[in-house]
Design a protein around this motif. Structure first.
Motif, mmCIF file in Angstrom:
data_model
loop_
_atom_site.group_PDB
_atom_site.id
_atom_site.type_symbol
_atom_site.label_atom_id
_atom_site.label_comp_id
_atom_site.label_asym_id
_atom_site.label_seq_id
_atom_site.Cartn_x
_atom_site.Cartn_y
_atom_site.Cartn_z
ATOM 1 N N PHE A 5 0.809 -1.217 0.000
ATOM 2 C CA PHE A 5 0.000 0.000 0.000
ATOM 3 C C PHE A 5 0.844 1.270 0.000
ATOM 4 N N ARG A 6 2.155 1.144 -0.100
ATOM 5 C CA ARG A 6 3.037 2.312 -0.101
ATOM 6 C C ARG A 6 2.829 3.137 -1.371
ATOM 7 N N PHE A 7 3.064 4.428 -1.218
ATOM 8 C CA PHE A 7 2.967 5.343 -2.359
ATOM 9 C C PHE A 7 4.309 5.420 -3.067
ATOM 10 N N LYS A 8 4.246 5.633 -4.373
ATOM 11 C CA LYS A 8 5.465 5.858 -5.135
ATOM 12 C C LYS A 8 5.255 7.092 -6.006
ATOM 13 N N ASN A 9 6.350 7.607 -6.514
ATOM 14 C CA ASN A 9 6.314 8.802 -7.354
ATOM 15 C C ASN A 9 5.491 9.889 -6.684
ATOM 16 N N ASP A 10 4.511 10.414 -7.384
ATOM 17 C CA ASP A 10 3.709 11.496 -6.825
ATOM 18 C C ASP A 10 2.271 11.053 -6.529
ATOM 19 N N GLU A 11 2.087 9.766 -6.250
ATOM 20 C CA GLU A 11 0.749 9.247 -5.939
ATOM 21 C C GLU A 11 0.194 9.867 -4.657
ATOM 22 N N ASP A 12 1.052 10.027 -3.663
ATOM 23 C CA ASP A 12 0.621 10.618 -2.395
ATOM 24 C C ASP A 12 0.142 12.053 -2.618
ATOM 25 N N ARG A 13 0.900 12.822 -3.378
ATOM 26 C CA ARG A 13 0.505 14.212 -3.681
ATOM 27 C C ARG A 13 -0.821 14.254 -4.411
ATOM 28 N N PHE A 14 -1.008 13.340 -5.371
ATOM 29 C CA PHE A 14 -2.265 13.281 -6.118
ATOM 30 C C PHE A 14 -3.437 13.033 -5.168
ATOM 31 N N ALA A 15 -3.317 12.020 -4.316
ATOM 32 C CA ALA A 15 -4.412 11.658 -3.406
ATOM 33 C C ALA A 15 -4.711 12.792 -2.432
ATOM 34 N N ARG A 16 -3.694 13.401 -1.877
ATOM 35 C CA ARG A 16 -3.903 14.496 -0.923
ATOM 36 C C ARG A 16 -4.525 15.719 -1.608
ATOM 37 N N ARG A 17 -4.048 16.033 -2.778
ATOM 38 C CA ARG A 17 -4.594 17.185 -3.519
ATOM 39 C C ARG A 17 -6.062 16.962 -3.856
#
Length: 116
Positions: A5-17
């Motif tokens: 379930f870890r984020f890679k690249n800019d997936e975390d930024r996408f989800a938070r945005r």
């Protein structure tokens, strides 16, 4: 967090945005080893769980928006399992909920989800 379930690249930024911009959209990370997309997104606008829209999305850098599963290869193979897992664990959508498959560049997907 389990590696699946870890984020890679800019997936975390996408989800938070996305969650900041559209508070009615709940974003769930998919298991990355099960071929069920990157995220399951549930539109919580309706108080009726049966009327909530569900999207399974897969981020593809630089790719155009594609609905219905095209463009994601085998990444949507088990999308239904991810949706069923949300239905069972979070209980915010019914079992057997319909869902839309959407893939493409993060900007394309962000704009699409903000417009629905």
């Amino acid at each position: 967090m389990h590696a699946s379930f870890r984020f890679k690249n800019d997936e975390d930024r996408f989800a938070r945005r996305l969650a900041r911009r559209k508070s009615n959209l709940w974003v769930f990370r998919s298991n990355q080893q099960r071929f069920c997309g990157d995220f399951v997104v549930v539109d919580m606008s309706s108080p009726n769980p049966k009327r909530r829209r569900v999207f399974v999305i897969d981020l593809k850098a630089g790719a155009p928006l594609k609905l219905g599963g095209g463009g994601a290869g085998i990444q949507f193979l088990n999308a239904e399992l991810a949706v069923q897992d949300i239905a069972q664990r979070a209980r915010i959508i019914p079992k057997g909920a319909d869902f839309v498959l959407a893939s493409g560049d993060r900007t394309e997907l962000f704009n699409y989800l903000c417009a629905v």
